[in-house]
Motif scaffolding. Structure first.
Motif, mmCIF file in Angstrom:
data_model
loop_
_atom_site.group_PDB
_atom_site.id
_atom_site.type_symbol
_atom_site.label_atom_id
_atom_site.label_comp_id
_atom_site.label_asym_id
_atom_site.label_seq_id
_atom_site.Cartn_x
_atom_site.Cartn_y
_atom_site.Cartn_z
ATOM 1 N N LEU A 71 1.794 5.662 7.161
ATOM 2 C CA LEU A 71 2.169 6.842 5.854
ATOM 3 C C LEU A 71 2.185 8.622 6.848
ATOM 4 C CD1 LEU A 71 1.985 7.908 3.251
ATOM 5 C CD2 LEU A 71 -0.911 8.217 2.995
ATOM 6 N N LYS A 116 3.163 1.774 -3.378
ATOM 7 C CA LYS A 116 1.214 2.088 -4.115
ATOM 8 C C LYS A 116 1.605 3.944 -4.417
ATOM 9 C CE LYS A 116 -3.131 1.557 -6.483
ATOM 10 N NZ LYS A 116 -4.381 0.486 -6.261
ATOM 11 N N GLU A 117 1.485 4.464 -3.364
ATOM 12 C CA GLU A 117 0.760 5.245 -2.413
ATOM 13 C C GLU A 117 1.538 6.138 -2.686
ATOM 14 O OE1 GLU A 117 -1.279 8.765 -0.752
ATOM 15 O OE2 GLU A 117 -1.739 7.302 -1.557
ATOM 16 N N LEU A 118 3.601 5.945 -2.635
ATOM 17 C CA LEU A 118 4.587 7.246 -3.050
ATOM 18 C C LEU A 118 4.937 6.609 -4.708
ATOM 19 C CD1 LEU A 118 6.411 5.782 0.392
ATOM 20 C CD2 LEU A 118 4.874 8.178 0.258
ATOM 21 N N LEU A 135 0.562 -1.418 -0.102
ATOM 22 C CA LEU A 135 0.093 0.003 0.080
ATOM 23 C C LEU A 135 1.076 1.387 -0.206
ATOM 24 C CD1 LEU A 135 -2.855 -0.831 2.778
ATOM 25 C CD2 LEU A 135 -2.941 -0.622 0.390
ATOM 26 N N LEU A 136 2.304 0.869 0.717
ATOM 27 C CA LEU A 136 2.926 2.667 1.256
ATOM 28 C C LEU A 136 3.332 2.311 -0.347
ATOM 29 C CD1 LEU A 136 3.957 4.558 2.380
ATOM 30 C CD2 LEU A 136 5.461 3.006 3.589
ATOM 31 N N PHE A 157 -2.319 1.271 8.239
ATOM 32 C CA PHE A 157 -1.160 2.580 7.302
ATOM 33 C C PHE A 157 -1.404 3.575 7.789
ATOM 34 C CE2 PHE A 157 -2.648 4.469 2.902
ATOM 35 C CZ PHE A 157 -0.889 3.675 2.492
ATOM 36 N N SER A 158 -2.981 3.937 7.891
ATOM 37 C CA SER A 158 -2.896 5.372 8.015
ATOM 38 C C SER A 158 -1.453 5.574 8.698
ATOM 39 C CB SER A 158 -4.144 5.882 8.018
ATOM 40 O OG SER A 158 -4.016 7.430 8.563
ATOM 41 N N SER A 197 7.805 15.702 0.369
ATOM 42 C CA SER A 197 6.992 15.683 -0.471
ATOM 43 C C SER A 197 8.355 16.630 -1.888
ATOM 44 C CB SER A 197 6.300 16.087 -0.388
ATOM 45 O OG SER A 197 5.706 15.972 0.409
ATOM 46 N N GLN A 242 5.492 10.425 5.907
ATOM 47 C CA GLN A 242 5.176 12.265 5.759
ATOM 48 C C GLN A 242 5.970 13.266 6.667
ATOM 49 O OE1 GLN A 242 1.138 11.837 5.350
ATOM 50 N NE2 GLN A 242 1.235 11.598 2.888
#
Length: 230
Positions: free
Chosen positions: A221, A29-31, A26-27, A217-218, A230, A225
């Motif tokens: 993440l 894919k998110e990043l 998940l991470l 996951f939250s 970023s 972050q």
């Protein structure tokens, strides 16, 4: 050699069934980063050794096998593990089996095997970044990683998760046997003399027991972050 100052690396370590594989996918894919499933490499070595009839106490032969792996990872459907090819043969189902996890623990105790795989693992650190899933990613392979997460969960909950996963695939499994196997694997991994399973000194420990995967996951993440620009 990788440079964690120019290529950010996030490591997520923890015992089997803690949820690190799903969180890593998940991470990544998110990043939009690369993904390393280091545990699969040890499983592949174990499977290949068994196929070749190698002794699991023969560290030199196992290390030679590890150094010459012809392995490939291919993306699968979202949320599914990557397809794993060994010598052009799809061994994805075998790699994810309970027996291959046991084989992985048997080969991982040998320092020559770990050294043989270390360079391969580090080669995955490429721009824009890497999410590394394993047991010693933050302590041994990527000690200068930008963010280190260590996921834990009770053995009972991890056994239940694995039980549900295997049942959904139509496999016949015994919950008590799964729990015993997980407890034995934990002891073997945590007490081995070479790269024992433990959080890095600067790792963020997150307990996923009784927590929905979306909430875990939250948490992860948010930590990433907060530490990576970023």
């Amino acid at each position: 050699m990788f440079d964690t100052h120019t290529v950010p690396v996030v490591t997520i370590d923890g015992p089997s069934g803690s949820g690190k594989g799903t969180i890593c996918q998940l991470l990544a894919k998110e990043l939009g980063w690369h993904l390393l499933d280091s545990g699969a490499l040890y499983r592949i070595v174990g499977l290949a050794a068994e196929r070749k009839g190698l002794g699991f106490d023969d560290a030199a032969a196992l290390a030679d096998l590890a150094a010459n792996l012809n392995v490939e990872f291919r993306p699968s459907e979202p949320g599914e593990p990557s397809a794993v090819l060994l010598d052009h043969e799809d061994i994805s189902n075998e790699v994810r089996s309970e027996s291959s996890g046991t084989l992985a623990s048997k080969v991982a105790i040998h320092q020559p095997v770990r050294e043989a795989l270390k360079s391969l693992q580090r080669s995955f650190a490429k721009a824009p970044g890497l999410v590394a899933d394993g047991r010693d990613m933050g302590t041994i392979v990527f000690p200068a990683a930008a963010v280190k997460i260590y996921l834990i969960a009770s053995a009972e909950e991890r056994a239940q998760r694995r039980y549900q996963q295997l049942i959904s695939k139509g496999e016949s499994v015994n919950l008590a046997a799964l729990l015993e196997d997980i407890q034995q694997r934990d002891q073997r991994d945590m007490n081995r003399s070479i790269a024992p399973l433990k959080p890095a000194d600067d790792a963020i420990v997150i307990d996923s027991s009784g927590t929905a995967i979306a909430d875990v996951f939250s948490q992860v993440l948010s930590q990433v972050q907060a530490r990576i620009q970023s």
